[in-house]
Scaffold this motif. Structure first.
Motif, mmCIF file in Angstrom:
data_model
loop_
_atom_site.group_PDB
_atom_site.id
_atom_site.type_symbol
_atom_site.label_atom_id
_atom_site.label_comp_id
_atom_site.label_asym_id
_atom_site.label_seq_id
_atom_site.Cartn_x
_atom_site.Cartn_y
_atom_site.Cartn_z
ATOM 1 N N ALA A 30 -12.723 -7.051 -9.429
ATOM 2 C CA ALA A 30 -13.252 -8.417 -9.366
ATOM 3 C C ALA A 30 -12.964 -9.165 -10.662
ATOM 4 O O ALA A 30 -12.647 -10.358 -10.645
ATOM 5 C CB ALA A 30 -14.749 -8.391 -9.071
ATOM 6 N N GLN A 31 -13.055 -8.472 -11.804
ATOM 7 C CA GLN A 31 -12.758 -9.109 -13.091
ATOM 8 C C GLN A 31 -11.285 -9.486 -13.205
ATOM 9 O O GLN A 31 -10.937 -10.391 -13.963
ATOM 10 C CB GLN A 31 -13.154 -8.190 -14.246
ATOM 11 C CG GLN A 31 -14.650 -8.082 -14.426
ATOM 12 C CD GLN A 31 -15.049 -7.062 -15.489
ATOM 13 O OE1 GLN A 31 -14.297 -6.158 -15.818
ATOM 14 N NE2 GLN A 31 -16.257 -7.235 -16.007
ATOM 15 N N LEU A 32 -10.427 -8.806 -12.476
ATOM 16 C CA LEU A 32 -9.008 -9.148 -12.449
ATOM 17 C C LEU A 32 -8.731 -10.369 -11.565
ATOM 18 O O LEU A 32 -7.591 -10.792 -11.422
ATOM 19 C CB LEU A 32 -8.178 -7.962 -11.964
ATOM 20 C CG LEU A 32 -8.017 -6.826 -12.963
ATOM 21 C CD1 LEU A 32 -7.487 -5.573 -12.282
ATOM 22 C CD2 LEU A 32 -7.107 -7.251 -14.108
ATOM 23 N N GLY A 33 -9.772 -10.921 -10.967
ATOM 24 C CA GLY A 33 -9.625 -12.138 -10.173
ATOM 25 C C GLY A 33 -9.502 -11.912 -8.681
ATOM 26 O O GLY A 33 -9.204 -12.835 -7.932
ATOM 27 N N GLY A 39 -10.360 5.056 15.376
ATOM 28 C CA GLY A 39 -10.070 6.076 14.384
ATOM 29 C C GLY A 39 -11.066 6.101 13.248
ATOM 30 O O GLY A 39 -11.931 5.237 13.116
ATOM 31 N N PRO A 40 -10.936 7.134 12.419
ATOM 32 C CA PRO A 40 -11.875 7.317 11.313
ATOM 33 C C PRO A 40 -11.525 6.434 10.127
ATOM 34 O O PRO A 40 -10.411 5.942 10.011
ATOM 35 C CB PRO A 40 -11.690 8.794 10.958
ATOM 36 C CG PRO A 40 -10.254 9.056 11.283
ATOM 37 C CD PRO A 40 -9.960 8.208 12.496
ATOM 38 N N GLY A 41 -12.493 6.249 9.262
ATOM 39 C CA GLY A 41 -12.231 5.632 7.974
ATOM 40 C C GLY A 41 -12.521 4.164 7.874
ATOM 41 O O GLY A 41 -12.958 3.508 8.807
ATOM 42 N N LYS A 42 -12.283 3.699 6.670
ATOM 43 C CA LYS A 42 -12.505 2.294 6.334
ATOM 44 C C LYS A 42 -11.362 1.811 5.464
ATOM 45 O O LYS A 42 -10.566 2.594 4.957
ATOM 46 C CB LYS A 42 -13.820 2.131 5.577
ATOM 47 C CG LYS A 42 -13.785 2.719 4.181
ATOM 48 C CD LYS A 42 -15.075 2.469 3.439
ATOM 49 C CE LYS A 42 -15.121 3.139 2.094
ATOM 50 N NZ LYS A 42 -14.827 4.561 2.064
ATOM 51 N N THR A 43 -11.299 0.517 5.286
ATOM 52 C CA THR A 43 -10.327 -0.102 4.397
ATOM 53 C C THR A 43 -11.069 -0.924 3.367
ATOM 54 O O THR A 43 -11.970 -1.685 3.714
ATOM 55 C CB THR A 43 -9.344 -0.997 5.182
ATOM 56 O OG1 THR A 43 -8.607 -0.176 6.084
ATOM 57 C CG2 THR A 43 -8.393 -1.728 4.258
ATOM 58 N N VAL A 44 -10.692 -0.764 2.112
ATOM 59 C CA VAL A 44 -11.197 -1.615 1.040
ATOM 60 C C VAL A 44 -10.061 -2.577 0.710
ATOM 61 O O VAL A 44 -8.925 -2.160 0.506
ATOM 62 C CB VAL A 44 -11.625 -0.804 -0.196
ATOM 63 C CG1 VAL A 44 -12.113 -1.734 -1.292
ATOM 64 C CG2 VAL A 44 -12.713 0.194 0.180
ATOM 65 N N ARG A 45 -10.386 -3.868 0.701
ATOM 66 C CA ARG A 45 -9.373 -4.915 0.512
ATOM 67 C C ARG A 45 -9.655 -5.710 -0.751
ATOM 68 O O ARG A 45 -10.786 -6.083 -1.029
ATOM 69 C CB ARG A 45 -9.390 -5.859 1.705
ATOM 70 C CG ARG A 45 -8.469 -7.072 1.516
ATOM 71 C CD ARG A 45 -8.415 -7.929 2.736
ATOM 72 N NE ARG A 45 -7.648 -7.207 3.758
ATOM 73 C CZ ARG A 45 -7.536 -7.610 5.009
ATOM 74 N NH1 ARG A 45 -8.148 -8.704 5.416
ATOM 75 N NH2 ARG A 45 -6.828 -6.917 5.870
ATOM 76 N N ALA A 46 -8.583 -6.002 -1.478
ATOM 77 C CA ALA A 46 -8.630 -6.929 -2.603
ATOM 78 C C ALA A 46 -7.651 -8.059 -2.299
ATOM 79 O O ALA A 46 -6.513 -7.806 -1.898
ATOM 80 C CB ALA A 46 -8.245 -6.230 -3.900
ATOM 81 N N VAL A 47 -8.106 -9.291 -2.467
ATOM 82 C CA VAL A 47 -7.258 -10.459 -2.217
ATOM 83 C C VAL A 47 -7.030 -11.167 -3.541
ATOM 84 O O VAL A 47 -7.980 -11.552 -4.227
ATOM 85 C CB VAL A 47 -7.912 -11.421 -1.199
ATOM 86 C CG1 VAL A 47 -7.026 -12.635 -0.963
ATOM 87 C CG2 VAL A 47 -8.215 -10.700 0.110
ATOM 88 N N LEU A 48 -5.754 -11.330 -3.891
ATOM 89 C CA LEU A 48 -5.359 -12.013 -5.125
ATOM 90 C C LEU A 48 -4.647 -13.308 -4.775
ATOM 91 O O LEU A 48 -3.762 -13.312 -3.916
ATOM 92 C CB LEU A 48 -4.404 -11.137 -5.938
ATOM 93 C CG LEU A 48 -4.960 -9.854 -6.507
ATOM 94 C CD1 LEU A 48 -3.845 -8.952 -7.002
ATOM 95 C CD2 LEU A 48 -5.914 -10.192 -7.641
ATOM 96 N N SER A 49 -5.006 -14.389 -5.452
ATOM 97 C CA SER A 49 -4.285 -15.642 -5.260
ATOM 98 C C SER A 49 -3.017 -15.589 -6.097
ATOM 99 O O SER A 49 -2.891 -14.780 -7.007
ATOM 100 C CB SER A 49 -5.146 -16.838 -5.646
ATOM 101 O OG SER A 49 -5.435 -16.790 -7.028
#
Length: 190
Positions: free
Chosen positions: A160-163, A174-184
């Motif tokens: 988050a500090q990286l923007g 299916g199993p699992g999750k996804t963690v997403r980071a969105v950068l402009s």
């Protein structure tokens, strides 16, 4: 058939272990869409945000060893950004990938396993934002907001500090999750 599989592997930025896995992993790119994050609302899952259509998407499998996975993830994202046409900071994207991958190995894979991998996906939407997804095998993410604030380790807080805007979602199948980071694509201070 083998020529089609080779071409699909090339488009996806890495080798898939089986043709069934290849088709499963190619679907987001073929459909030109990436599943939006969801929020829990009782027993239903509701989209948290509407995202722009995906203009380009690539993905690869990463090993379960944290040091190797982080190194491969950084190298892969640096190589893929020109292909995706993203005009933002390569250093910023590589650091976000490193933090997401490290968290994915530590918290998303079963302990003492060498047979499971993480899935790293990078996509650029029509607005020019870079979407970085790391998919693991753990369907839960207890106290996500506290993790982003840095109250449960520092990885997501650093992202988050990286923007980046950080979110997570479960898969419909299916199993699992996804963690997403969105950068402009705009300039950032590192």
């Amino acid at each position: 058939m083998e020529d089609i599989a080779k071409q699909a592997r090339k488009m996806l930025g890495g080798a898939a272990p089986t043709q069934a896995s290849l088709v499963y992993r190619a679907l987001p790119q073929l459909l030109r869409t990436v599943q939006p994050p969801v929020e829990h609302a009782g027993t239903d899952l509701l989209p948290a945000v509407r995202s722009s259509s995906i203009a380009a998407s690539l993905q690869t499998d990463l090993p379960s060893d944290e040091i190797r996975a982080v190194r491969v993830g950084r190298v892969w994202i640096r190589a893929m950004l020109p292909t995706l046409g993203w005009m933002g900071s390569t250093l910023q994207a590589a650091e976000v990938v490193a933090r997401l991958v490290s968290n994915g190995v530590r918290h998303g894979l079963p302990n003492h396993t060498t047979t499971h991998t993480l899935l790293l996906r990078a996509a650029v939407d029509e607005a020019g934002n870079l979407l970085i997804d790391v998919t693991d095998l753990n369907r839960s993410f207890p106290d996500f907001e506290a993790a982003v604030r840095g109250e449960q380790g520092g990885g997501l807080r650093q992202i988050a500090q990286l923007g980046a805007q950080v979110s997570w979602f479960l898969h419909h199948e299916g199993p699992g999750k996804t963690v997403r980071a969105v950068l402009s694509r705009g300039p950032v201070d590192l």
